[in-house]
Write a protein that holds these residues in place. Structure first.
Motif, PDB file in Angstrom:
ATOM      1  N   UNK A   6       0.820  -1.222   0.000  1.00 13.49           N
ATOM      2  CA  UNK A   6       0.000   0.000   0.000  1.00 13.49           C
ATOM      3  C   UNK A   6       0.852   1.270   0.000  1.00 13.49           C
ATOM      4  N   UNK A   7       2.030   1.221   0.607  1.00 20.26           N
ATOM      5  CA  UNK A   7       2.885   2.413   0.701  1.00 20.26           C
ATOM      6  C   UNK A   7       4.309   2.031   0.336  1.00 20.26           C
ATOM      7  N   UNK A   8       4.631   1.878  -0.944  1.00 16.77           N
ATOM      8  CA  UNK A   8       5.977   1.450  -1.334  1.00 16.77           C
ATOM      9  C   UNK A   8       7.014   2.532  -1.047  1.00 16.77           C
ATOM     10  N   UNK A   9       8.208   2.090  -0.668  1.00 21.80           N
ATOM     11  CA  UNK A   9       9.336   2.982  -0.390  1.00 21.80           C
ATOM     12  C   UNK A   9      10.532   2.500  -1.187  1.00 21.80           C
ATOM     13  N   UNK A  10      11.235   3.417  -1.814  1.00 27.19           N
ATOM     14  CA  UNK A  10      12.425   3.066  -2.575  1.00 27.19           C
ATOM     15  C   UNK A  10      13.601   2.849  -1.627  1.00 27.19           C
ATOM     16  N   UNK A  11      14.331   1.749  -1.798  1.00 26.19           N
ATOM     17  CA  UNK A  11      15.492   1.453  -0.951  1.00 26.19           C
ATOM     18  C   UNK A  11      16.644   1.000  -1.836  1.00 26.19           C
ATOM     19  N   UNK A  12      17.837   1.173  -1.310  1.00 22.82           N
ATOM     20  CA  UNK A  12      19.055   0.786  -2.015  1.00 22.82           C
ATOM     21  C   UNK A  12      19.872  -0.125  -1.122  1.00 22.82           C
ATOM     22  N   UNK A  13      20.297  -1.245  -1.626  1.00 21.25           N
ATOM     23  CA  UNK A  13      21.121  -2.160  -0.849  1.00 21.25           C
ATOM     24  C   UNK A  13      22.528  -1.586  -0.709  1.00 21.25           C
ATOM     25  N   UNK A  14      23.050  -1.582   0.504  1.00 21.38           N
ATOM     26  CA  UNK A  14      24.360  -1.011   0.781  1.00 21.38           C
ATOM     27  C   UNK A  14      25.441  -2.066   0.634  1.00 21.38           C
ATOM     28  N   UNK A  15      26.575  -1.644   0.071  1.00 21.71           N
ATOM     29  CA  UNK A  15      27.692  -2.559  -0.102  1.00 21.71           C
ATOM     30  C   UNK A  15      28.559  -2.577   1.150  1.00 21.71           C
ATOM     31  N   UNK A  16      29.132  -3.722   1.525  1.00 21.30           N
ATOM     32  CA  UNK A  16      30.003  -3.778   2.707  1.00 21.30           C
ATOM     33  C   UNK A  16      31.305  -3.027   2.458  1.00 21.30           C
ATOM     34  N   UNK A  17      31.789  -2.377   3.526  1.00 22.35           N
ATOM     35  CA  UNK A  17      33.039  -1.637   3.467  1.00 22.35           C
ATOM     36  C   UNK A  17      34.136  -2.404   4.195  1.00 22.35           C
ATOM     37  N   UNK A  18      35.366  -2.206   3.737  1.00 24.73           N
ATOM     38  CA  UNK A  18      36.494  -2.850   4.407  1.00 24.73           C
ATOM     39  C   UNK A  18      36.870  -2.071   5.659  1.00 24.73           C
ATOM     40  N   UNK A  19      37.380  -2.791   6.654  1.00 23.40           N
ATOM     41  CA  UNK A  19      37.789  -2.186   7.921  1.00 23.40           C
ATOM     42  C   UNK A  19      39.225  -2.587   8.208  1.00 23.40           C
ATOM     43  N   UNK A  20      40.074  -1.602   8.458  1.00 23.08           N
ATOM     44  CA  UNK A  20      41.446  -1.866   8.821  1.00 23.08           C
ATOM     45  C   UNK A  20      41.792  -1.094  10.085  1.00 23.08           C
ATOM     46  N   UNK A  21      42.581  -1.685  10.975  1.00 22.03           N
ATOM     47  CA  UNK A  21      42.965  -0.964  12.199  1.00 22.03           C
ATOM     48  C   UNK A  21      43.858   0.223  11.880  1.00 22.03           C
ATOM     49  N   UNK A  22      43.705   1.297  12.670  1.00 22.92           N
ATOM     50  CA  UNK A  22      44.530   2.491  12.523  1.00 22.92           C
ATOM     51  C   UNK A  22      45.702   2.409  13.486  1.00 22.92           C
ATOM     52  N   UNK A  23      46.877   2.710  13.007  1.00 26.39           N
ATOM     53  CA  UNK A  23      48.072   2.650  13.838  1.00 26.39           C
ATOM     54  C   UNK A  23      48.076   3.807  14.828  1.00 26.39           C
ATOM     55  N   UNK A  24      48.333   3.474  16.104  1.00 26.38           N
ATOM     56  CA  UNK A  24      48.427   4.483  17.152  1.00 26.38           C
ATOM     57  C   UNK A  24      49.789   4.358  17.823  1.00 26.38           C
ATOM     58  N   UNK A  25      50.532   5.461  17.870  1.00 28.05           N
ATOM     59  CA  UNK A  25      51.843   5.493  18.503  1.00 28.05           C
ATOM     60  C   UNK A  25      51.695   6.120  19.888  1.00 28.05           C
ATOM     61  N   UNK A  26      52.249   5.451  20.907  1.00 27.90           N
ATOM     62  CA  UNK A  26      52.174   5.936  22.283  1.00 27.90           C
ATOM     63  C   UNK A  26      53.549   6.376  22.763  1.00 27.90           C
ATOM     64  N   UNK A  27      53.554   7.454  23.542  1.00 25.86           N
ATOM     65  CA  UNK A  27      54.790   7.908  24.152  1.00 25.86           C
ATOM     66  C   UNK A  27      54.461   8.577  25.479  1.00 25.86           C
ATOM     67  N   UNK A  28      55.351   8.433  26.479  1.00 31.44           N
ATOM     68  CA  UNK A  28      55.081   9.034  27.798  1.00 31.44           C
ATOM     69  C   UNK A  28      55.073  10.549  27.726  1.00 31.44           C
ATOM     70  N   UNK A  29      54.251  11.174  28.589  1.00 31.00           N
ATOM     71  CA  UNK A  29      54.140  12.628  28.618  1.00 31.00           C
ATOM     72  C   UNK A  29      53.737  13.070  30.012  1.00 31.00           C
ATOM     73  N   UNK A  30      54.102  14.276  30.364  1.00 30.66           N
ATOM     74  CA  UNK A  30      53.690  14.886  31.634  1.00 30.66           C
ATOM     75  C   UNK A  30      53.044  16.240  31.327  1.00 30.66           C
ATOM     76  N   UNK A  31      51.830  16.214  30.763  1.00 28.67           N
ATOM     77  CA  UNK A  31      51.197  17.475  30.362  1.00 28.67           C
ATOM     78  C   UNK A  31      50.712  18.289  31.558  1.00 28.67           C
ATOM     79  N   UNK A  32      50.625  19.592  31.376  1.00 29.81           N
ATOM     80  CA  UNK A  32      50.005  20.498  32.340  1.00 29.81           C
ATOM     81  C   UNK A  32      48.624  20.847  31.818  1.00 29.81           C
ATOM     82  N   UNK A  33      47.617  20.565  32.612  1.00 31.25           N
ATOM     83  CA  UNK A  33      46.239  20.775  32.193  1.00 31.25           C
ATOM     84  C   UNK A  33      45.548  21.728  33.167  1.00 31.25           C
ATOM     85  N   UNK A  34      44.494  22.345  32.695  1.00 27.16           N
ATOM     86  CA  UNK A  34      43.670  23.218  33.527  1.00 27.16           C
ATOM     87  C   UNK A  34      42.238  22.716  33.456  1.00 27.16           C
TER      88      UNK A  34
END
Length: 241
Positions: A6-34
């Motif tokens: 009775x109430x048709x709606x137009x739809x589009x099938x979505x394609x799957x996307x690839x997922x890859x981890x993002x590289x994160x580099x860690x280093x020690x720090x002693x920041x001053x915050x407020x």
């Protein structure tokens, strides 16, 4: 033939996307915050009695909804401890002034048969102070200074000059402690001063309220912390090759 929707709606099938981890580099720090720091989180008990009029008159109280609104949370220091040899002090004792009101929404029935529920809104003010002697983190205050130097008369060393002075003013601008509402716990008895019959009416109610009010007292302070600095590195392009 198949039934049409009775109430048709137009739809589009979505394609799957690839997922890859993002590289994160860690280093020690002693920041001053407020940041805002919690100075104290007391629970204050406020005891109130008030009389509220009802118009039209009520035959039965159905429900009472309450909320707290704060107009003032002010910290007044009364005792100090010097920080090292500086002109800054930790506050070791203070008076906490609190003011606001309880907003009551009273819903009640009248003597009218099949009548609509009535709604009465009342603001019940309160104010008071508490003595704070312990702090989670002590508040800090800097003291301003004023200095004045006088001079002798150049022509007569026995008298001062009243037209020549040296002035020095040092003004320290402090972070103002402030408050936040945390929780309100109500214990309350509402009743008519004159006992009404089951079908009778009453136009005033007396309320006795015990309110346990929890607030946070904060001050923005500058802190040096130990942390781990994390840098997100997206995939490198031509420059990084």
């Amino acid at each position: 033939m198949a039934d049409q929707l009775p109430c048709p709606v137009t739809s589009t099938e979505q394609l799957p996307l690839t997922v890859e981890p993002t590289t994160i580099i860690s280093q020690p720090a002693t920041p001053t915050i407020k940041v805002p720091v919690v100075l104290a989180e007391p629970t204050l008990q406020i005891v109130l009695e008030s009389t509220i009029t009802l118009n039209p008159a009520a035959t039965e109280i159905k429900r009472v909804v309450k909320n707290v609104f704060l107009n003032q949370v002010k910290l007044v220091p009364v005792s100090f401890a010097r920080i090292g040899t500086t002109d800054f002090f930790n506050i070791t004792r203070a008076k906490l002034f609190v003011a606001g009101h309880i907003r009551k929404n009273i819903q009640y029935a009248t003597a009218e048969c099949n009548g609509a529920l009535q709604d009465r809104i009342a603001d019940v003010p309160f104010s008071g102070f508490a003595d704070l002697t312990t702090f989670l983190t002590p508040p800090i205050i800097g003291v301003s200074e004023e200095s004045k130097a006088s001079f002798l008369n150049e022509q007569n060393g026995l008298v001062p000059r009243l037209d020549k002075f040296f002035f020095q003013n040092l003004v320290k601008y402090n972070e103002q402690p402030f408050g936040e509402l945390v929780a309100a716990n109500f214990f309350e008895v509402d009743f008519s001063p004159v006992i009404a019959t089951p079908e009778g009416t009453f136009s005033t109610i007396t309320e006795k309220i015990v309110l346990d009010l929890t607030v946070k007292v904060l001050q923005t302070q500058q802190l040096k912390i130990t942390a781990t600095q994390q840098i997100t590195t997206p995939p490198q392009g031509t420059v990084g090759c």
